[in-house]
Motif scaffolding. Structure first.
Motif, mmCIF file in Angstrom:
data_model
loop_
_atom_site.group_PDB
_atom_site.id
_atom_site.type_symbol
_atom_site.label_atom_id
_atom_site.label_comp_id
_atom_site.label_asym_id
_atom_site.label_seq_id
_atom_site.Cartn_x
_atom_site.Cartn_y
_atom_site.Cartn_z
ATOM 1 N N SER A 74 0.966 -1.109 -0.103
ATOM 2 C CA SER A 74 -0.477 0.066 0.791
ATOM 3 C C SER A 74 0.887 0.874 0.181
ATOM 4 O O SER A 74 2.235 1.455 0.804
ATOM 5 N N VAL A 91 0.884 5.915 -1.093
ATOM 6 C CA VAL A 91 0.261 6.910 -1.742
ATOM 7 C C VAL A 91 0.156 7.519 -3.229
ATOM 8 O O VAL A 91 1.677 6.963 -3.778
ATOM 9 N N ARG A 92 -0.499 7.643 -3.962
ATOM 10 C CA ARG A 92 -0.743 7.596 -5.593
ATOM 11 C C ARG A 92 0.455 9.180 -5.323
ATOM 12 O O ARG A 92 0.098 10.080 -4.882
ATOM 13 N N GLN A 121 -3.188 4.903 -2.992
ATOM 14 C CA GLN A 121 -4.849 5.438 -2.916
ATOM 15 C C GLN A 121 -4.613 7.692 -2.673
ATOM 16 O O GLN A 121 -3.033 7.672 -2.677
ATOM 17 N N GLU A 122 -5.275 7.535 -2.965
ATOM 18 C CA GLU A 122 -5.010 9.534 -3.196
ATOM 19 C C GLU A 122 -4.849 9.963 -1.956
ATOM 20 O O GLU A 122 -4.852 9.135 -0.399
ATOM 21 N N ALA A 135 -4.654 11.957 0.039
ATOM 22 C CA ALA A 135 -6.081 12.215 1.025
ATOM 23 C C ALA A 135 -6.565 11.379 2.081
ATOM 24 O O ALA A 135 -7.318 11.542 3.214
ATOM 25 N N HIS A 136 -5.752 10.158 1.365
ATOM 26 C CA HIS A 136 -6.849 8.763 2.659
ATOM 27 C C HIS A 136 -6.280 8.259 3.633
ATOM 28 O O HIS A 136 -5.642 7.412 4.240
ATOM 29 N N TRP A 137 -4.270 8.988 3.220
ATOM 30 C CA TRP A 137 -3.031 8.844 5.022
ATOM 31 C C TRP A 137 -3.304 10.051 5.688
ATOM 32 O O TRP A 137 -3.473 11.313 5.471
ATOM 33 N N SER A 138 -2.866 9.515 6.429
ATOM 34 C CA SER A 138 -2.246 10.582 7.580
ATOM 35 C C SER A 138 -0.887 9.773 7.794
ATOM 36 O O SER A 138 -0.777 9.174 8.336
ATOM 37 N N GLN A 142 -1.457 15.293 6.164
ATOM 38 C CA GLN A 142 -2.006 14.892 5.277
ATOM 39 C C GLN A 142 -1.107 14.986 4.476
ATOM 40 O O GLN A 142 -1.582 16.807 3.484
#
Length: 85
Positions: free
Chosen positions: A7, A9-10, A51-52, A54-57, A62
C-alpha cells in the motif's frame, strides 16, 4: 502461494519504480519462501495498491499532491517521473 499487497500513496512511485518493486519482491519470495526454486515464481502474487493522498496521514499531516510533487517530482501521462528543474 503467497499474496503480497504493498500500500502506498498515489503519486510517489512511477511506472519504472513499480516494475522494479514488483520484480524484487517476487525475487525475494522465491528466494525465501520458495527456497530458491525458480518454479515457485509462478505462484507468487504481488500487488501495489495506491490510494489518494487524502486517505493517508503521517504524524497527523495529510500529504497533498503538491507536497508529493515537491518531494518526489510529478509523474507524466506516460507513467514516468518528470525530472524536477
Amino acid at each position: 502461494m503467497p499474496y503480497v499487497t504493498i500500500s502506498t500513496v498515489r503519486g510517489i512511485l512511477d511506472a519504472g519504480q513499480k516494475k522494479t518493486l514488483l520484480e524484487r519482491v517476487t525475487d525475494l519470495l522465491v528466494e525465501v519462501e520458495g527456497q530458491g526454486n525458480p518454479d515457485f515464481r509462478r505462484n507468487v502474487w504481488v500487488r501495489i495498491e495506491e490510494q489518494e493522498p487524502a486517505h493517508w496521514s503521517l504524524g497527523g499531516m495529510q500529504p497533498t499532491p503538491e507536497i508529493i510533487a515537491g518531494m518526489f517530482g510529478t509523474i507524466g501521462a506516460d507513467g514516468v517521473r518528470v525530472p524536477r528543474p
